[in-house]
Design an enzyme around this catalytic site. Structure first.
Site, PDB file in Angstrom:
ATOM      1  CE1 TYR A  79      87.395  34.314  32.949  1.00  0.00           C
ATOM      2  CE2 TYR A  79      87.167  34.357  35.320  1.00  0.00           C
ATOM      3  CZ  TYR A  79      87.886  34.664  34.180  1.00  0.00           C
ATOM      4  OH  TYR A  79      89.082  35.291  34.291  1.00  0.00           O
ATOM      5  CD  GLU A  80      82.322  37.131  29.941  1.00  0.00           C
ATOM      6  OE1 GLU A  80      82.594  37.451  31.109  1.00  0.00           O
ATOM      7  OE2 GLU A  80      81.251  37.413  29.380  1.00  0.00           O
ATOM      8  N   GLY A  81      80.866  32.363  29.561  1.00  0.00           N
ATOM      9  CA  GLY A  81      80.308  31.354  28.652  1.00  0.00           C
ATOM     10  C   GLY A  81      81.343  30.249  28.501  1.00  0.00           C
TER      11      GLY A  81
END
Ligand code: FAD
Length: 571
Positions: free
Chosen positions: A428-430
């Site tokens: 997550y978060e890229g």
């Protein structure tokens, strides 16, 4: 084993390695003296050890559930959150004008790491809120700030971030959620979002969703996206809570780990929202939140690595098996391979921590001075801090399972939970792949200036350490030169896909070299003898050489990769 907050490491890194003193020397952060940070680290460490760490298993064993449309959180999470909020930890870096403490992001980063190490799934909640606070402070209207910031900073309300949709994951520009103007200063938001962390809870009065959606005249792709504040309960003018908004949690995901954090599918049906930032400027506003969160997520990986390491160390000191080759306790810690694993775990956790703190120092210096060079350094280090911190979290927690042998596979030791919980931080978060692509594309758009400045620092530091550590210094210096050549290779590629093919090994190679730099700096700061020096020698002699293979891989280009056809992959 009970979690022990690594307060001494932080203080050493602050004072001797990443130079928090330069941050404190600015007007903006002049109150964050050594005494203040020492007291804050000690206080946060105590909270993590005594209140949060005991909740870690609860989240795993008793996940958050959705009951009649209401999220019920894991036992003890409400009390744990209250302790975080009442301690002022949500707003530790936030603007004092709205009730925040206004401390440097470097201090927040250390506190966030300890909280992640103690109880990752609960810590994700205030982390999301911190990102939202920063995005609102930078981009929201004064009216929105006045209503939301004091409540978010005090922790009475929490914040979420709503980007992902089924067809829009890494490609956020593909999102379909819609917004229409109500003509009264508010907007109607409709659409479905998936994977929303802490989409709801039963311990804050309100949950404030920052939602990306497209206005009718928004063009396709990221340029047509706007950002909206869409609260669960609509605040009245005086800040009290009014009617419920037309949004709901449809379901919670069943996950590999991080069970204590409710990951929600959210439905917005003409929900009332307010624009944050300019129309179609949503990605710019959201990037403030995402940048903050990217470093925050990197630090989650490091916190989990620290916890997994401490667990493994305790087990290795206790478990006896076979005759050990050196005189000692006779426990498995005296076997060479177990010692190797523990040393690798400790050395990489330290390297990742130093990178994250250096990134935080650059963020603070950019804010305090407005200097573009600091800004560029922060931007360059952010994807490295995120990807390397979370990779280290995954690898160290896997090694933690290995150190435990069969008991690592048995849930009651807690070793497996680290490996399961931390896994998502690389996604997550890229995803870490996307972070690496950002590094070799956007972050090299300055012609490699930010990278070159970091490499100059590494080499200057190595030169200064040459007489004390001739052997170690030579290895760090040569590694920096190989990294410089690889950076130049990246810069001369016309086809971006050549860079992308080697992006992950390049990022990893960069982190390896930075690790050598910080370990060497730590050895020098220690005075050339002691545990930090011995760990530095281990890292530089045995782990740093990995950079050569990584950077050779980084320079291999895309053509050979596509020589392997899709059919080759199938057969
Ligand atoms: C537990 C959990 C919590 C989450 N919390 C939130 C949240 O609070 N808010 C929110 O909005 N989202 C959240 N997410 C979503 C998360 O950010 C996405 O899962 C992530 O961005 C990846 O998107 P995706 O899952 O669609 O994967 P995809 O985009 O489908 O990616 C699949 C694979 O393809 C690769 N890939 C994709 N595009 C490219 C490209 N252009 N070049 C090279 N490789 C590429 C990826 O790196 C990955 O390896 C959460 C996810 C999870 C699992």
């Amino acid at each position: 084993m009970a979690y022990r907050a690594p307060v001494n490491d932080f203080q050493f890194l602050f004072d001797r390695v990443v130079g928090l003193n330069q941050v404190v020397a600015t007007d903006l952060f002049s109150e964050a003296s050594s005494d203040v940070t020492e007291a804050i680290l000690a206080e946060a460490g105590k909270l993590c050890e005594t209140v949060l760490a005991p909740l870690q298993r609860n989240g795993d064993l008793h996940p958050a559930v959705l009951e009649n449309g209401v999220v019920r959180t894991s036992p003890g999470f409400g009390e744990g959150y209250k302790a975080i909020a009442e301690g002022g930890w949500v707003g530790i870096a936030a603007n004092p004008k709205y009730g925040g403490m206004g401390l440097p992001h470097t201090v927040t980063t250390a506190v966030n790491e300890m909280m992640s190490g103690a109880c990752l799934s609960l810590q994700l909640n205030p982390l999301m809120t911190q990102g939202q606070i920063e995005a609102l402070d930078h981009h929201a209207s004064n009216e929105l700030k006045a209503v939301y910031l004091p409540k978010l900073i005090s922790g009475e309300w929490s914040g979420t971030m709503n980007l992902t949709e089924p067809q829009a994951g890494s490609d956020v520009g593909a999102l379909r959620s819609k917004a229409t103007d109500n003509g009264d200063g508010s907007f109607s938001i409709s659409g479905q979002k998936i994977f929303i962390s802490w989409g709801d809870n039963d311990f804050t009065e309100n949950v404030c969703h920052l939602v990306l959606a497209r206005l009718p005249d928004g063009v396709a792709g990221t340029k047509g996206i706007s950002l909206f504040m869409v609260p669960k309960y609509i605040p009245n003018g005086d800040g009290t809570l009014g009617k419920a908004n037309t949004l709901k949690v449809v379901s919670l995901e069943h996950k590999l780990g991080l069970h204590g954090s409710p990951t929600a599918v959210m439905q917005f049906d003409d929900a009332q929202g307010w624009l944050v930032g300019a129309p179609h400027g949503g990605m710019k506003a959201m990037f403030t939140m995402m940048n903050n969160a990217r470093l925050g997520v990197g630090v989650q990986g490091i916190g989990q690595a620290e916890g997994a390491y401490q667990h493994a160390l305790a087990y290795a000191m206790d478990r006896k098996q076979g005759k050990t080759p050196v005189q000692g306790s006779g426990a498995i810690i005296d076997h060479a391979d177990v010692r190797r694993m523990l040393a690798q775990m400790k050395a990489d956790t330290y390297a990742a921590r130093a990178i994250a703190l250096e990134c935080a120092v650059a963020i603070d210096m950019a804010r305090a001075t407005g200097d573009g060079e600091w800004n560029a350094r922060a931007a360059f280090l952010t994807p490295i801090a995120k990807a390397f911190g979370t990779d280290v979290g995954c690898e160290v927690s896997q090694m933690g399972v290995q150190v435990h042998g069969g008991m690592g596979f048995i849930e009651e030791t807690g070793a497996a939970q680290y490996a399961r919980d931390v896994r998502v931080t690389a996604i997550y978060e890229g995803t870490n792949g996307i972070q690496a692509m950002d590094l070799v594309a956007r972050k090299l758009m300055d012609g490699g200036e930010a990278a070159e400045r970091i490499l100059d620092d590494i080499e200057a530091n190595a030169e200064a350490a040459r007489s004390a550590f001739p052997k170690l210094t030579g290895k760090v210096w040569r590694a920096a030169e190989t990294l410089r050549e690889t950076t130049e290779w990246m810069l001369t590629r016309d086809d971006l896909n050549d860079r992308f093919a080697g992006a992950v090994p390049y990022l990893r190679g960069f982190a390896r070299v930075l690790g050598g730099h910080y370990h060497l700096k730590s050895a020098v700061a220690e005075g050339g003898e002691g545990p930090r020096t011995r760990l530095a020698a281990f890292y530089i002699e045995r782990m740093l050489p990995e950079h050569a293979a990584l950077l050779a891989h980084a320079r291999a280009g895309a053509a050979g990769l596509y020589d392997i056809t899709t059919d080759d992959l199938i057969t």
